[in-house]
Design a protein around this motif. Structure first.
Motif, short mmCIF file in Angstrom:
data_model
loop_
_atom_site.label_atom_id
_atom_site.label_comp_id
_atom_site.label_asym_id
_atom_site.label_seq_id
_atom_site.Cartn_x
_atom_site.Cartn_y
_atom_site.Cartn_z
N GLU A 534 0.85 -1.18 0.00
CA GLU A 534 0.00 0.00 0.00
C GLU A 534 0.90 1.24 0.00
O GLU A 534 1.66 1.46 0.95
CB GLU A 534 -0.91 0.00 1.22
CG GLU A 534 -1.77 1.26 1.36
CD GLU A 534 -2.54 1.28 2.67
OE1 GLU A 534 -3.55 0.57 2.77
OE2 GLU A 534 -2.10 2.00 3.61
N ASP A 535 0.83 2.03 -1.04
CA ASP A 535 1.57 3.29 -1.14
C ASP A 535 3.05 3.12 -0.78
O ASP A 535 3.62 3.90 0.01
CB ASP A 535 0.93 4.35 -0.24
CG ASP A 535 -0.47 4.73 -0.71
OD1 ASP A 535 -0.64 4.91 -1.93
OD2 ASP A 535 -1.38 4.81 0.11
N GLY A 536 3.67 2.10 -1.34
CA GLY A 536 5.09 1.87 -1.12
C GLY A 536 5.43 1.14 0.16
O GLY A 536 6.61 0.90 0.44
N CYS A 537 4.42 0.78 0.96
CA CYS A 537 4.64 0.06 2.21
C CYS A 537 4.14 -1.38 2.09
O CYS A 537 3.16 -1.65 1.39
CB CYS A 537 3.91 0.74 3.37
SG CYS A 537 4.40 2.46 3.66
N LYS A 538 4.80 -2.28 2.79
CA LYS A 538 4.40 -3.68 2.80
C LYS A 538 3.83 -4.05 4.17
O LYS A 538 4.31 -3.55 5.20
CB LYS A 538 5.58 -4.58 2.46
CG LYS A 538 6.14 -4.39 1.07
CD LYS A 538 7.33 -5.33 0.83
CE LYS A 538 7.89 -5.15 -0.58
NZ LYS A 538 9.04 -6.06 -0.82
N PHE A 539 2.85 -4.94 4.15
CA PHE A 539 2.21 -5.34 5.41
C PHE A 539 1.92 -6.83 5.41
O PHE A 539 1.56 -7.42 4.38
CB PHE A 539 0.90 -4.57 5.62
CG PHE A 539 1.07 -3.09 5.71
CD1 PHE A 539 1.57 -2.50 6.87
CD2 PHE A 539 0.77 -2.27 4.63
CE1 PHE A 539 1.75 -1.14 6.96
CE2 PHE A 539 0.95 -0.91 4.71
CZ PHE A 539 1.44 -0.33 5.88
N TRP A 540 2.06 -7.41 6.61
CA TRP A 540 1.62 -8.79 6.82
C TRP A 540 0.13 -8.77 7.12
O TRP A 540 -0.32 -8.03 7.99
CB TRP A 540 2.35 -9.43 8.00
CG TRP A 540 3.82 -9.68 7.78
CD1 TRP A 540 4.86 -8.98 8.29
CD2 TRP A 540 4.38 -10.74 7.00
NE1 TRP A 540 6.06 -9.53 7.89
CE2 TRP A 540 5.80 -10.61 7.09
CE3 TRP A 540 3.85 -11.78 6.23
CZ2 TRP A 540 6.67 -11.48 6.45
CZ3 TRP A 540 4.72 -12.66 5.58
CH2 TRP A 540 6.11 -12.50 5.69
N VAL A 541 -0.65 -9.60 6.42
CA VAL A 541 -2.08 -9.74 6.71
C VAL A 541 -2.39 -11.21 6.98
O VAL A 541 -1.68 -12.11 6.52
CB VAL A 541 -2.96 -9.21 5.56
CG1 VAL A 541 -2.83 -7.70 5.44
CG2 VAL A 541 -2.64 -9.90 4.24
N ASN A 542 -3.45 -11.42 7.74
CA ASN A 542 -3.87 -12.78 8.10
C ASN A 542 -5.38 -12.87 7.92
O ASN A 542 -6.12 -12.08 8.50
CB ASN A 542 -3.47 -13.07 9.56
CG ASN A 542 -3.78 -14.49 9.98
OD1 ASN A 542 -4.92 -14.94 9.93
ND2 ASN A 542 -2.76 -15.20 10.42
N PHE A 543 -5.84 -13.83 7.13
CA PHE A 543 -7.26 -13.94 6.82
C PHE A 543 -8.01 -14.96 7.67
O PHE A 543 -9.22 -15.07 7.56
CB PHE A 543 -7.44 -14.32 5.34
CG PHE A 543 -6.80 -13.35 4.38
CD1 PHE A 543 -7.28 -12.07 4.25
CD2 PHE A 543 -5.70 -13.72 3.62
CE1 PHE A 543 -6.70 -11.16 3.39
CE2 PHE A 543 -5.10 -12.83 2.75
CZ PHE A 543 -5.60 -11.55 2.63
N GLU A 544 -7.29 -15.70 8.51
CA GLU A 544 -7.92 -16.84 9.17
C GLU A 544 -7.98 -16.74 10.69
O GLU A 544 -8.93 -17.24 11.30
CB GLU A 544 -7.18 -18.13 8.79
CG GLU A 544 -7.22 -18.41 7.29
CD GLU A 544 -6.22 -19.48 6.89
OE1 GLU A 544 -6.57 -20.66 6.99
OE2 GLU A 544 -5.09 -19.11 6.50
#
Length: 736
Positions: A534-544
């Protein structure tokens, strides 16, 4: 025969059952206490308690009490007793010592040595001979309990715990103690059911403890009759004739009752458990009185000739045995079997997790608290009848998906509705995909309850592959849950088609009105994280594993604004969640950041997000209650100062420093004022809330310029829902 003071110990929460037993055994002046009961009686009363109590652990004969203010007090207090009245010089003895809230003696082994020395010194001084120490079956066992400064000295007439009946000699996984099994049966009404000729079935019988205890109760079989050792047998004052008479009476009662047993049956799928149960039944002398066979829970059913009675078991708790979901499925399956095959029966089972009991789908009476060792459990008691049946709500995304898919054989009107949903999703996607490409947005909302009948939010996450996070808003109680499930099935079936993606990459969350801690509760254990940008930034996401993915998509514009304004500034992120705003600030060139959240999990997640972006520097992470931390910092004479603050509190929260629950509407003035105290003279505070009925109290915040920028912070993909959040830009009006 003289009367004596006694004390019977029992596991915690079984005191009432113990007192009723003592009353029936002729005890007098019964006084319940924590994990036991005091009573009075003669030796015959104590012998009967040792032989007949199904719930006691030990029967103690009180010899005296004395004050212990020093180690010598313990020694001389024990030495005051004339031990020759209780033992011979050549006898053996053992000491059990326990202490609670004592400042003098805190080590049980040291206390036991002091007691032993006092007894040995007295006997040796008089007879020039010392008694032997024997931890295994001594002639007498001395018990000392030190509570604060008060010591209670007793003889343990039971010798070893009375739960050890003498029939069990094979240890299997997760056994249940004999006296706990007896308490379960007594509290479940088994004595009355047995007298009426009712059947007992344990469909998960393990090594057979419940079966044997049930047979002993129904057959008037004294639980201590199998034992060949008691603590009073080597006691100098033991009345052998009295004991033999009481024991013979018990033998005669067993002979009279054992042939009148109702049907008692146990099933278990494990061969070794069945073998252990058969061995224990034989040890108890109950061969051909109890029927056990290897049978899976799915095959448990009563024979045609069995009168309805009690189904009772000690199922897996999910604490140590098996997978959590597997255990939950077992309980649901068990409930279905009870409903289908045991109508008209009663049922009882002990559980440690109330949620597992809910999975049965049968309403229970008020649960009874019992302890299996240190583990607090509930005994559920149910009448298996249609009036008590209900369908448990799905508690996990996986279960809800499974149910919805199973219900996908939809009526024509539901299929037509699903097509309407698919058409709307396709229309939204066509419009938003173009916008997302132009603005380099990879994670965005493509549907948000556009059609009232399909009250879900659909968020698209794109990286090396595509994932979809579906949040179903909990339907009102007026909506038929089966119809809601069918609609959900339609949604889940159409999304992969419209988006041309794998069904495995679609995740469902059930969004209910949240309690104040729901954000911090784990909903799964998959542990699968994915990287999005997002806008040059990286993020860890978790869907579960969590209710939210780790990235609030509606805050995308305010995060970008923070990134654009952060260069050279000191940034504070309060109620930081996974630290996404901190990442943006650091990416934008903030010279220092402070990230505060109450959850260790989310602080760790925030650190991982920073590491993912290789952002190093003066970045501070604080795990704390943000309300407390902010109040403490604002109260400092020279408090911290920040150029840029992001304040995004929950709507409700508990705080130890407040007498009532934190309410964003009631308490936002104090919260903003405290945050502004940490704001540099020319700094900017961004305050956001998702409470839809929120009203900013401008008049209560003098000295602050408050600008509503909500419209500018709601992104295109949330334009249909402009009240997704509110946001204000706040500055001090007086600058130096």
């Amino acid at each position: 025969m003289p009367h004596y003071p006694f004390f019977a110990t029992t596991p915690k929460a079984m005191e009432a059952v113990l007192c009723e037993e003592l009353k029936q055994l002729g005890a007098a002046n019964i006084k319940p206490a924590i994990a036991g009961a005091a009573f009075e009686g003669n030796l015959a009363t104590a012998y009967r308690a040792c032989l007949w109590s199904r719930t006691a652990n030990r029967i103690l004969l009180l010899l005296g009490t004395f004050e212990v203010k020093s180690q010598d007090d313990l020694y001389y207090g024990v030495k005051k007793i004339n031990w020759f009245e209780h033992m011979r010089p050549e006898d053996s003895f053992a000491v059990s010592f326990s202490a609670k809230n004592s400042e003098v003696i805190t080590h049980s082994h040291f206390g036991a040595l002091k007691v032993k020395d006092a007894i040995v010194d007295q006997m040796r001084a008089k007879f020039h001979k010392r008694p032997n120490i024997a931890t295994d079956r001594p002639d007498i066992r001395v018990n000392v309990h030190l509570q604060g400064q008060s010591a209670q000295l007793s003889l343990d007439l039971s010798g070893e715990s009375l739960h050890r009946r003498g029939y069990r000699d094979i240890t299997i996984q997760a056994p249940i103690k004999e006296n706990l099994a007896a308490a379960m049966l007594l509290k479940s009404g088994w004595p009355e059911i047995a007298k009426a000729g009712g059947t007992l079935v344990d469909p998960m019988c393990g090594s057979g403890t419940l079966l044997i205890e049930a047979a002993m109760i129904a057959g008037d079989f004294a639980p201590g009759l199998l034992r060949d050792y008691y603590g009073f047998l080597g006691w100098k004052q033991h009345d052998s004739a009295c004991w033999q008479a009481i024991r013979e009476e018990a033998r005669q009662r067993k002979l009279a009752g054992i042939d009148k047993l109702p049907a008692i049956v146990g099933f278990d799928r494990d061969r070794s458990s069945i073998n252990a149960a058969l061995t224990h039944i034989a040890n108890a002398g109950l061969q051909h009185k109890i029927h056990v066979e290897r049978r899976d829970i799915g095959d448990a059913e009563p024979a045609a000739g069995w009168p309805p009675g009690l189904v009772i078991c000690n199922p897996p708790y999910g604490e140590r045995l098996g997978d959590t979901q597997e255990t939950a499925d077992l309980y649901q399956r068990f409930g279905e079997i009870l409903k289908a095959r045991f109508n008209g029966w009663k049922a009882a089972l002990i559980i440690s997790d109330p949620e597992l009991g809910f999975r049965l789908g049968i309403r229970s009476q008020k649960p009874v608290t019992l302890y299996n060792g240190a583990l607090e459990c509930k005994l559920l008691r149910m009448n298996i009848e249609p009036e008590a049946f209900f369908i448990p709500k799905a508690k996990t995304a996986e279960e809800r998906i499974s149910r919805a898919v199973e219900g996908s054989q939809q009526p024509t009107d539901d299929r037509a509705g699903a097509e309407m949903f698919a058409n709307r999703l396709q229309k939204n996607l066509k419009k938003l995909a173009r916008w997302a490409r132009q603005n380099q947005v990879t994670c965005y909302r493509v549907y948000d309850a556009d059609l009232p009948e399909f009250a879900v939010a659909v968020d698209l996450y794109q990286a090396e592959e595509t994932w979809v996070n579906v949040q179903e808003y909990e339907p009102p109680k007026s909506v038929d849950p089966f119809k809601a499930d069918r609609r959900l099935a339609g949604v889940l079936a159409e999304i992969p088609k419209v988006l041309d993606m794998n069904r495995e990459n679609v995740f469902l969350k059930i969004r209910r009105k949240q309690k104040n801690t729901d954000q911090y509760e784990k909903h799964g254990e998959a542990g699968r994280f994915h990287v999005v940008e997002e806008d040059g930034c990286k993020f860890w996401v978790n869907f579960e594993d969590y209710l939210d993915t780790g990235l609030f998509l509606d805050h995308r514009p305010i995060r970008l604004r923070i990134q654009q304004e952060a260069k050279g500034k000191r940034f504070l992120n309060l109620f930081a969640y996974t630290g996404s705003a901190t990442v943006h600030a650091a990416k934008g060139g903030a010279i220092a950041t402070t990230t505060v959240d109450m959850s260790n999990t989310y602080i760790g997640w925030a650190k991982r997000n920073m590491a993912l972006n290789r952002l190093e520097g003066a970045h501070e992470f604080i795990q704390a209650d943000c309300l407390e931390w902010l109040a403490q910092e604002a109260a400092q004479p020279y408090c911290r100062q920040y150029d840029l603050i992001f304040l995004d509190p929950p709507t409700f929260s508990n705080s130890k420093r407040m007498e009532t629950v934190f309410d964003i509407q009631k308490d936002h003035v104090q919260l903003i004022a405290q945050a502004a105290t940490l704001l540099d003279a020319k700094g900017v505070l961004y305050f956001s809330t998702n409470f839809r009925r929120f009203k900013m109290d401008h008049e209560a915040l003098p000295g602050l310029h408050i600008q509503d920028i909500s419209a500018a912070t709601v992104p295109e993909d949330f334009a249909r829902n402009p009240k997704i959040h509110y946001c204000w830009r706040i500055q001090k009006t007086c600058t130096e």
